[in-house]
Design a protein around this motif. Structure first.
Motif, PDB file in Angstrom:
ATOM      1  N   SER A 134       0.823  -1.208   0.000  1.00 34.57           N
ATOM      2  CA  SER A 134       0.000   0.000   0.000  1.00 34.57           C
ATOM      3  C   SER A 134       0.858   1.259   0.000  1.00 34.57           C
ATOM      4  N   ASP A 136       3.779   1.527  -1.386  1.00 37.12           N
ATOM      5  CA  ASP A 136       4.312   1.666  -2.740  1.00 37.12           C
ATOM      6  C   ASP A 136       3.262   2.255  -3.681  1.00 37.12           C
ATOM      7  N   ILE A 137       2.012   1.785  -3.547  1.00 39.80           N
ATOM      8  CA  ILE A 137       0.932   2.330  -4.377  1.00 39.80           C
ATOM      9  C   ILE A 137       0.684   3.800  -4.041  1.00 39.80           C
ATOM     10  N   TYR A 151       8.699   5.663 -11.604  1.00 42.78           N
ATOM     11  CA  TYR A 151       8.283   4.647 -10.622  1.00 42.78           C
ATOM     12  C   TYR A 151       9.275   3.493 -10.590  1.00 42.78           C
ATOM     13  N   THR A 217      -3.975   4.411   0.985  1.00 43.85           N
ATOM     14  CA  THR A 217      -3.573   4.664  -0.399  1.00 43.85           C
ATOM     15  C   THR A 217      -4.315   5.844  -1.012  1.00 43.85           C
TER      16      THR A 217
END
Length: 308
Positions: A134, A136-137, A151, A217
């Protein structure tokens, strides 16, 4: 027609061998019938081994009474007892951790002298991947408008999350259990919990952070802190209602200081998740462009002034 001597009980060699190998076995002697015309002769004994039945009855009584002894800590049976729960029990404990009711002690109403490590272990594993993925998102969604952002999956966050979660889920309960055990030896009035019960309470109290990390997120600043507050109140209530009865009979200063430390460490974990894994990006592209164009403009003005 068979003679009366052929119908009498006799002792065979196999029985003698069994009795010699297990001399302490219980036996049952059946004597021949009363005196009669054919029974006046020699009458043998029949011995029945009942040791296996007695062992089975003893084992069944231990199982029914819950007193069956497990092996040493090096045996598989010793650790198997820590995972002796079914799905309904785990779901009931998860439900109790996300919906704490006032006055309901988590240990007495949900654990009920049967603590487990199955639920806490999988809750910690799920929380590790939930927070890392989460986060990372969240980083990707927060930097979508930045043209300079590229990214890259941050796999190192999984390791950091695993170390953080499992150290918290084991070291903090160890410290709380050790402190309560020490206070029990000093103040006889206070009660306490076993180490396994303490770990079980902390493990289930972390469940609320799994759905919270997924909702983190959403890149809305005020919503993120609101979710932290809600999760902290829910999970902190489980810890307070569980450990307050154990320390309330202690001195007032010690009781309140203990609860303050427990809640503070729990809040520190939640805030640490937010500040490290869900860090809000700061856009500095405009400031850098301004710093680059301003000296160039000044240099152009000076050059024009010299030509004039």
């Amino acid at each position: 027609m068979a003679s009366p001597d052929d119908l009498t009980f006799q002792e065979f060699e196999e029985a003698a061998v069994l009795l010699s190998s297990n001399p302490g076995a219980a036996t049952l002697s059946i004597s021949g019938p009363g005196p009669g015309p054919g029974a006046a002769a020699s009458s043998g004994d029949v011995r029945v081994d009942l040791s296996d039945d007695e062992d089975n009855q003893q084992e069944n009584s231990e199982l029914l009474g819950g007193e069956k002894q497990t092996g040493g800590f090096w045996t598989f049976e010793y650790y198997q007892s820590f995972f002796n729960v079914d799905t309904l029990q785990v779901l009931d404990r998860i439900k109790g951790s996300v919906m704490p009711l006032p006055g309901r002690n988590f240990v007495k109403h949900h654990i009920q002298n049967n603590p487990d490590l199955y639920g806490p272990f999988w809750i910690c594993v799920t929380l590790v991947f939930s927070v890392a993925i989460s986060g990372d998102i969240y980083t990707f969604l927060s930097n979508m408008g930045d043209p300079e952002f590229h990214y890259r999956p941050q796999f190192n966050k999984v390791s950091i999350a695993a170390v953080t979660v499992f150290l918290y889920a084991w070291l903090v309960p160890l410290g709380v259990w050790g402190f309560l055990t020490w206070r029990q030896s000093v103040e006889r009035r206070i009660s306490g919990y076993t180490f396994l019960e303490t770990v079980c309470v902390y493990g289930y109290s972390l469940f609320i952070y799994i759905p919270t990390s997924i909702l983190w997120t959403i890149p809305v600043y005020w919503l993120e802190w609101l979710l932290i507050g809600i999760a902290l109140v829910i999970s902190g209530s489980v810890l307070v209602m569980t450990f307050w009865p154990a320390v309330r009979d202690d001195t007032r200063l010690t009781a309140f200081a203990t609860m303050a430390v427990i809640v503070s460490l729990h809040a520190l974990l939640a805030v640490g998740f937010k500040l490290y894994f869900f860090k809000t990006p700061t856009y500095t592209g405009s400031s850098h462009s301004g710093q680059q164009t301003t000296p160039a403009a000044n240099h152009t003005v000076l050059a024009v002034g010299k030509h004039q």
